[in-house]
Design a protein around this motif. Sequence first.
Motif, PDB file in Angstrom:
ATOM      1  N   LEU A 179      -7.505  -6.913  -2.709  1.00 21.14           N
ATOM      2  CA  LEU A 179      -6.079  -6.618  -2.860  1.00 21.14           C
ATOM      3  C   LEU A 179      -5.798  -6.113  -4.288  1.00 21.14           C
ATOM      4  CD1 LEU A 179      -3.165  -6.673  -1.707  1.00 21.14           C
ATOM      5  CD2 LEU A 179      -3.047  -9.091  -2.334  1.00 21.14           C
ATOM      6  N   GLY A 180      -6.627  -5.185  -4.752  1.00 23.13           N
ATOM      7  CA  GLY A 180      -6.389  -4.634  -6.083  1.00 23.13           C
ATOM      8  C   GLY A 180      -5.022  -3.992  -6.197  1.00 23.13           C
ATOM      9  N   ALA A 181      -4.517  -3.458  -5.080  1.00 21.18           N
ATOM     10  CA  ALA A 181      -3.200  -2.812  -5.056  1.00 21.18           C
ATOM     11  C   ALA A 181      -2.110  -3.837  -4.758  1.00 21.18           C
ATOM     12  CB  ALA A 181      -3.191  -1.699  -4.017  1.00 21.18           C
ATOM     13  N   HIS A 182      -2.048  -4.863  -5.590  1.00 23.73           N
ATOM     14  CA  HIS A 182      -1.099  -5.961  -5.416  1.00 23.73           C
ATOM     15  C   HIS A 182       0.174  -5.746  -6.213  1.00 23.73           C
ATOM     16  CE1 HIS A 182      -0.615 -10.665  -5.381  1.00 23.73           C
ATOM     17  NE2 HIS A 182       0.218 -10.072  -4.560  1.00 23.73           N
ATOM     18  N   ALA A 183       0.063  -4.985  -7.298  1.00 21.70           N
ATOM     19  CA  ALA A 183       1.203  -4.672  -8.168  1.00 21.70           C
ATOM     20  C   ALA A 183       0.760  -3.532  -9.074  1.00 21.70           C
ATOM     21  CB  ALA A 183       1.616  -5.895  -8.996  1.00 21.70           C
ATOM     22  N   ILE A 184       1.708  -2.974  -9.806  1.00 21.18           N
ATOM     23  CA  ILE A 184       1.388  -1.903 -10.752  1.00 21.18           C
ATOM     24  C   ILE A 184       1.308  -2.513 -12.142  1.00 21.18           C
ATOM     25  CG2 ILE A 184       2.093   0.323 -11.704  1.00 21.18           C
ATOM     26  CD1 ILE A 184       3.777   0.683  -9.119  1.00 21.18           C
ATOM     27  N   PRO A 185       0.127  -2.510 -12.779  1.00 19.89           N
ATOM     28  CA  PRO A 185       0.009  -3.110 -14.109  1.00 19.89           C
ATOM     29  C   PRO A 185       0.783  -2.321 -15.159  1.00 19.89           C
ATOM     30  CG  PRO A 185      -2.006  -1.937 -13.545  1.00 19.89           C
ATOM     31  CD  PRO A 185      -1.147  -1.932 -12.310  1.00 19.89           C
ATOM     32  N   GLU A 186       1.074  -2.989 -16.265  1.00 20.57           N
ATOM     33  CA  GLU A 186       1.895  -2.377 -17.315  1.00 20.57           C
ATOM     34  C   GLU A 186       1.296  -1.068 -17.819  1.00 20.57           C
ATOM     35  OE1 GLU A 186       4.892  -3.249 -18.482  1.00 20.57           O
ATOM     36  OE2 GLU A 186       4.965  -4.799 -16.930  1.00 20.57           O
ATOM     37  N   ASN A 187      -0.009  -0.994 -17.945  1.00 21.79           N
ATOM     38  CA  ASN A 187      -0.623   0.214 -18.486  1.00 21.79           C
ATOM     39  C   ASN A 187      -0.627   1.386 -17.510  1.00 21.79           C
ATOM     40  OD1 ASN A 187      -2.516  -1.424 -17.057  1.00 21.79           O
ATOM     41  ND2 ASN A 187      -4.199  -0.167 -17.830  1.00 21.79           N
ATOM     42  N   TYR A 188      -0.185   1.155 -16.278  1.00 19.85           N
ATOM     43  CA  TYR A 188      -0.049   2.234 -15.304  1.00 19.85           C
ATOM     44  C   TYR A 188       1.410   2.403 -14.868  1.00 19.85           C
ATOM     45  CZ  TYR A 188      -5.017   3.164 -14.574  1.00 19.85           C
ATOM     46  OH  TYR A 188      -6.328   3.553 -14.738  1.00 19.85           O
ATOM     47  N   LYS A 189       2.319   1.855 -15.617  1.00 21.15           N
ATOM     48  CA  LYS A 189       3.730   1.945 -15.272  1.00 21.15           C
ATOM     49  C   LYS A 189       4.148   3.408 -15.173  1.00 21.15           C
ATOM     50  CE  LYS A 189       8.208  -0.090 -16.462  1.00 21.15           C
ATOM     51  NZ  LYS A 189       8.944  -0.951 -17.425  1.00 21.15           N
ATOM     52  N   GLY A 190       4.748   3.778 -14.051  1.00 26.38           N
ATOM     53  CA  GLY A 190       5.144   5.169 -13.832  1.00 26.38           C
ATOM     54  C   GLY A 190       4.024   6.041 -13.305  1.00 26.38           C
ATOM     55  N   ARG A 191       2.820   5.468 -13.126  1.00 21.76           N
ATOM     56  CA  ARG A 191       1.664   6.237 -12.637  1.00 21.76           C
ATOM     57  C   ARG A 191       0.948   5.486 -11.502  1.00 21.76           C
ATOM     58  NH1 ARG A 191      -2.559   7.043 -16.267  1.00 21.76           N
ATOM     59  NH2 ARG A 191      -2.072   5.079 -17.331  1.00 21.76           N
ATOM     60  N   PRO A 192       1.692   5.142 -10.458  1.00 26.25           N
ATOM     61  CA  PRO A 192       1.087   4.341  -9.386  1.00 26.25           C
ATOM     62  C   PRO A 192      -0.070   5.040  -8.681  1.00 26.25           C
ATOM     63  CG  PRO A 192       3.212   5.199  -8.697  1.00 26.25           C
ATOM     64  CD  PRO A 192       3.100   5.466 -10.162  1.00 26.25           C
ATOM     65  N   ASP A 193       0.016   6.350  -8.509  1.00 24.00           N
ATOM     66  CA  ASP A 193      -1.058   7.067  -7.809  1.00 24.00           C
ATOM     67  C   ASP A 193      -2.365   7.004  -8.591  1.00 24.00           C
ATOM     68  OD1 ASP A 193       0.552   7.799  -5.645  1.00 24.00           O
ATOM     69  OD2 ASP A 193       1.301   9.577  -6.685  1.00 24.00           O
ATOM     70  N   ALA A 194      -2.268   7.103  -9.910  1.00 22.70           N
ATOM     71  CA  ALA A 194      -3.472   7.013 -10.743  1.00 22.70           C
ATOM     72  C   ALA A 194      -4.089   5.624 -10.642  1.00 22.70           C
ATOM     73  CB  ALA A 194      -3.130   7.342 -12.198  1.00 22.70           C
ATOM     74  N   PHE A 195      -3.232   4.608 -10.577  1.00 24.94           N
ATOM     75  CA  PHE A 195      -3.742   3.236 -10.436  1.00 24.94           C
ATOM     76  C   PHE A 195      -4.445   3.053  -9.093  1.00 24.94           C
ATOM     77  CE2 PHE A 195      -2.960  -1.180  -8.954  1.00 24.94           C
ATOM     78  CZ  PHE A 195      -3.855  -1.810  -9.810  1.00 24.94           C
ATOM     79  N   LEU A 196      -3.855   3.584  -8.037  1.00 25.07           N
ATOM     80  CA  LEU A 196      -4.475   3.460  -6.718  1.00 25.07           C
ATOM     81  C   LEU A 196      -5.830   4.169  -6.682  1.00 25.07           C
ATOM     82  CD1 LEU A 196      -1.393   3.906  -4.337  1.00 25.07           C
ATOM     83  CD2 LEU A 196      -2.610   1.799  -4.914  1.00 25.07           C
ATOM     84  N   GLU A 197      -5.955   5.276  -7.359  1.00 29.41           N
ATOM     85  CA  GLU A 197      -7.245   5.963  -7.424  1.00 29.41           C
ATOM     86  C   GLU A 197      -8.280   5.108  -8.149  1.00 29.41           C
ATOM     87  OE1 GLU A 197      -8.460   8.700  -6.005  1.00 29.41           O
ATOM     88  OE2 GLU A 197      -6.563   8.770  -4.901  1.00 29.41           O
TER      89      GLU A 197
END
Length: 423
Positions: A179-197
Amino acid sequence: MLDTLILAGQVVVPESKGRALRGTEMNELKIIDNGAVGIKDGVIAFIGTAEEAESLQAKETIDAADKLLSPGLVDPHTHLVFGGSREHELALKQQGVPYLEILAQGGGIHSTVKATRETSEEALYEKGLFHLNRCLTYGVTTMEAKSGYGLDKETELKQLRVAKKLNETHPIDLVSTFLGAHAIPENYKGRPDAFLEEMLSMLSVISKEGLAEFVDIFCETGVFTVEQSKVFLQKAKTAGFGVKIHADEIDPLGGTEMACEIGAVSADHLVGASRGGVRMLGESDTIAVLLPGTTFYLGKDQFAPARDMITSGAAVALSTDFNPGSSPTENLQFIMNLAALKLKMTPEEIWNAVTVNAAYAIGRGDVAGSLEEGRKADLVLWDVPNYKYVPYHYGVNHVHKVWKKGKLVVGKGDVHANYTLSK
């Protein structure tokens, strides 16, 4: 010669039909009065009446004519491995402080993420062991464990490796979900697609090390959209994982419908599921995993529409959602109580929802959640007179004994010293 013969006042025998039970099937529950179950070499060798068992010989016979015997319970949605706790937030919630404000103060999920990142793998293992022991005493013999409190590669892998080690050393069988996609971490704020990748880039390592069977995502307002979740889960399916989704917990975004469309094994929470979503659950193989403990703990009035789901023909399972923020309980028996009181489920539906359907929700329907000759002997002996009593009498632990693969692991509510024996 049997190793153990258990004579019980009632035996609960959920029947899976080779799949999860759907709709009105959930109200069917086979009960054997004055029943008997025999164990040999760790597996169930006999199921029948005490009269039919009279000719059998056993090294040990347990006379429990005033008690109930059932399969081990299955908990299909937990966040088992995490650092720290969040009891300090309870007073804030009681004062009406909004969750987003708690989050801004460094609380909420980010508090657990910070604690989990700072906790060693060894310490996380010991903490997980503590919680697993408690789950075992409540009658759980199979359960799911999600990651999701890392939100970075290192910590997510740490959580999954801890869960794998716990599965190898503890009697409870664990099924891991990424469940890595549980929330958007602060360092990816505004960049959810990059975090999901970034989370998707971990799947090859997770697969290679055998760290998870399922991939999950939190599809909710302010987290990940339905479209983002769909793309993410489809890529996970392509990589060979089963998929699950936290869907429509608060707002009816359409996560339930999407889960059915892509063939998710389960869609979980579903408090805000739309009528269309409920209808699609009844027409699909996706299992609705309901978590009334979360709704209860958050002080919400609206619970998941279990009755509508069952009427639609859906398969429903129940779970604790054990986690440090919104459902800090290992007690699946209490969830059974809530299912009766708040979800208006019948005793028969409840038992099927914490056994056979819960097992299918985590890919274990062929080995857990039912009593069948030849299956491993995961059994719970309850200090109650009949199967209707457990959902009725709340707030206490009714477990008398627990067997895992034929070995006694809990007696009179205490975990035996042999809980670390290898599987």
